[in-house]
Design a protein around this motif. Structure first.
Motif, short mmCIF file in Angstrom:
data_model
loop_
_atom_site.label_atom_id
_atom_site.label_comp_id
_atom_site.label_asym_id
_atom_site.label_seq_id
_atom_site.Cartn_x
_atom_site.Cartn_y
_atom_site.Cartn_z
N MET A 141 59.98 21.16 66.70
CA MET A 141 60.49 22.53 66.84
C MET A 141 59.61 23.38 67.76
O MET A 141 59.77 24.59 67.81
CB MET A 141 60.59 23.20 65.46
CG MET A 141 61.58 22.53 64.53
SD MET A 141 63.28 22.57 65.12
CE MET A 141 63.64 24.30 64.93
N SER A 142 58.64 22.76 68.46
CA SER A 142 57.84 23.55 69.39
C SER A 142 58.76 23.96 70.54
O SER A 142 59.73 23.26 70.80
CB SER A 142 56.62 22.76 69.87
OG SER A 142 56.98 21.72 70.75
N PRO A 143 58.58 25.10 71.19
CA PRO A 143 57.32 25.81 71.29
C PRO A 143 57.02 26.70 70.07
O PRO A 143 57.92 27.21 69.42
CB PRO A 143 57.49 26.66 72.54
CG PRO A 143 58.94 26.91 72.65
CD PRO A 143 59.60 25.67 72.07
N TRP A 144 55.71 26.83 69.83
CA TRP A 144 55.23 27.72 68.79
C TRP A 144 54.60 28.94 69.45
O TRP A 144 54.00 28.85 70.50
CB TRP A 144 54.16 27.03 67.94
CG TRP A 144 54.61 25.75 67.31
CD1 TRP A 144 55.77 25.52 66.64
CD2 TRP A 144 53.90 24.52 67.29
NE1 TRP A 144 55.82 24.24 66.19
CE2 TRP A 144 54.68 23.59 66.58
CE3 TRP A 144 52.67 24.11 67.79
CZ2 TRP A 144 54.27 22.29 66.36
CZ3 TRP A 144 52.27 22.80 67.57
CH2 TRP A 144 53.07 21.91 66.86
N SER A 145 54.73 30.06 68.81
CA SER A 145 54.19 31.31 69.31
C SER A 145 52.69 31.41 69.01
O SER A 145 52.24 31.08 67.92
CB SER A 145 54.94 32.47 68.66
OG SER A 145 54.47 33.70 69.15
N PHE A 146 51.92 31.87 70.00
CA PHE A 146 50.48 32.10 69.86
C PHE A 146 50.19 33.56 70.14
O PHE A 146 50.74 34.11 71.08
CB PHE A 146 49.71 31.21 70.85
CG PHE A 146 48.22 31.37 70.76
CD1 PHE A 146 47.50 30.67 69.82
CD2 PHE A 146 47.55 32.24 71.60
CE1 PHE A 146 46.13 30.81 69.72
CE2 PHE A 146 46.19 32.40 71.52
CZ PHE A 146 45.47 31.67 70.56
N PRO A 147 49.37 34.28 69.40
CA PRO A 147 48.53 33.72 68.36
C PRO A 147 49.21 33.56 66.99
O PRO A 147 48.81 32.71 66.21
CB PRO A 147 47.36 34.70 68.26
CG PRO A 147 47.92 36.00 68.68
CD PRO A 147 48.99 35.67 69.70
N GLU A 148 50.18 34.38 66.70
CA GLU A 148 50.82 34.25 65.38
C GLU A 148 52.22 33.72 65.52
O GLU A 148 52.91 34.07 66.47
CB GLU A 148 50.83 35.61 64.65
CG GLU A 148 49.45 36.11 64.30
CD GLU A 148 48.64 35.18 63.41
OE1 GLU A 148 49.23 34.38 62.65
OE2 GLU A 148 47.41 35.25 63.49
N PRO A 149 52.67 32.86 64.66
CA PRO A 149 52.05 32.43 63.40
C PRO A 149 51.09 31.25 63.54
O PRO A 149 50.45 30.87 62.57
CB PRO A 149 53.24 32.03 62.54
CG PRO A 149 54.23 31.48 63.52
CD PRO A 149 54.05 32.32 64.77
N PHE A 150 50.96 30.69 64.75
CA PHE A 150 50.15 29.49 64.94
C PHE A 150 48.73 29.63 64.38
O PHE A 150 48.26 28.77 63.64
CB PHE A 150 50.10 29.14 66.44
CG PHE A 150 49.29 27.91 66.75
CD1 PHE A 150 49.85 26.65 66.63
CD2 PHE A 150 47.96 28.00 67.15
CE1 PHE A 150 49.12 25.50 66.91
CE2 PHE A 150 47.22 26.86 67.44
CZ PHE A 150 47.80 25.62 67.31
N LEU A 151 48.05 30.73 64.72
CA LEU A 151 46.65 30.88 64.33
C LEU A 151 46.50 30.93 62.81
O LEU A 151 45.60 30.31 62.26
CB LEU A 151 46.05 32.12 64.98
CG LEU A 151 44.55 32.31 64.84
CD1 LEU A 151 43.79 31.12 65.41
CD2 LEU A 151 44.11 33.59 65.52
#
Length: 82
Positions: free
Chosen positions: A31-41
């Motif tokens: 399901m990537s892409p993931w958002s940085f910084p949140e919620p990834f961090l």
């Protein structure tokens, strides 16, 4: 070495945290892409405390190091697994 570069031990912990997040389905690689910084961090820091917690800058350096290893792409605050 880049002054902002993440050290080897911290990079290993970063990779471990990412691997655990994927295996525990807190992050879905498909399901990537993931958002940085949140919620990834927040997900990467889950279970860490005190000085073990990754700052935004340190996490960004970890992502850049993994990108240099061709393990992911990090552009425009988005993380894409390869």
């Amino acid at each position: 070495m880049d002054v902002d570069a993440i050290n080897t031990d911290r990079l290993a912990l970063f990779k471990t945290q990412l691997s655990m997040a994927i295996s525990e389905h807190r992050l879905d690689a498909s399901m990537s892409p993931w958002s940085f910084p949140e919620p990834f961090l927040s997900i990467i820091n889950d279970g860490l405390s005190g000085s073990s917690v990754f700052s935004i800058n340190e996490a960004e350096q970890g992502l850049k190091a993994m990108e240099a290893e061709n393990r992911l792409m990090f552009r425009d605050n988005m993380i894409i697994m390869m």
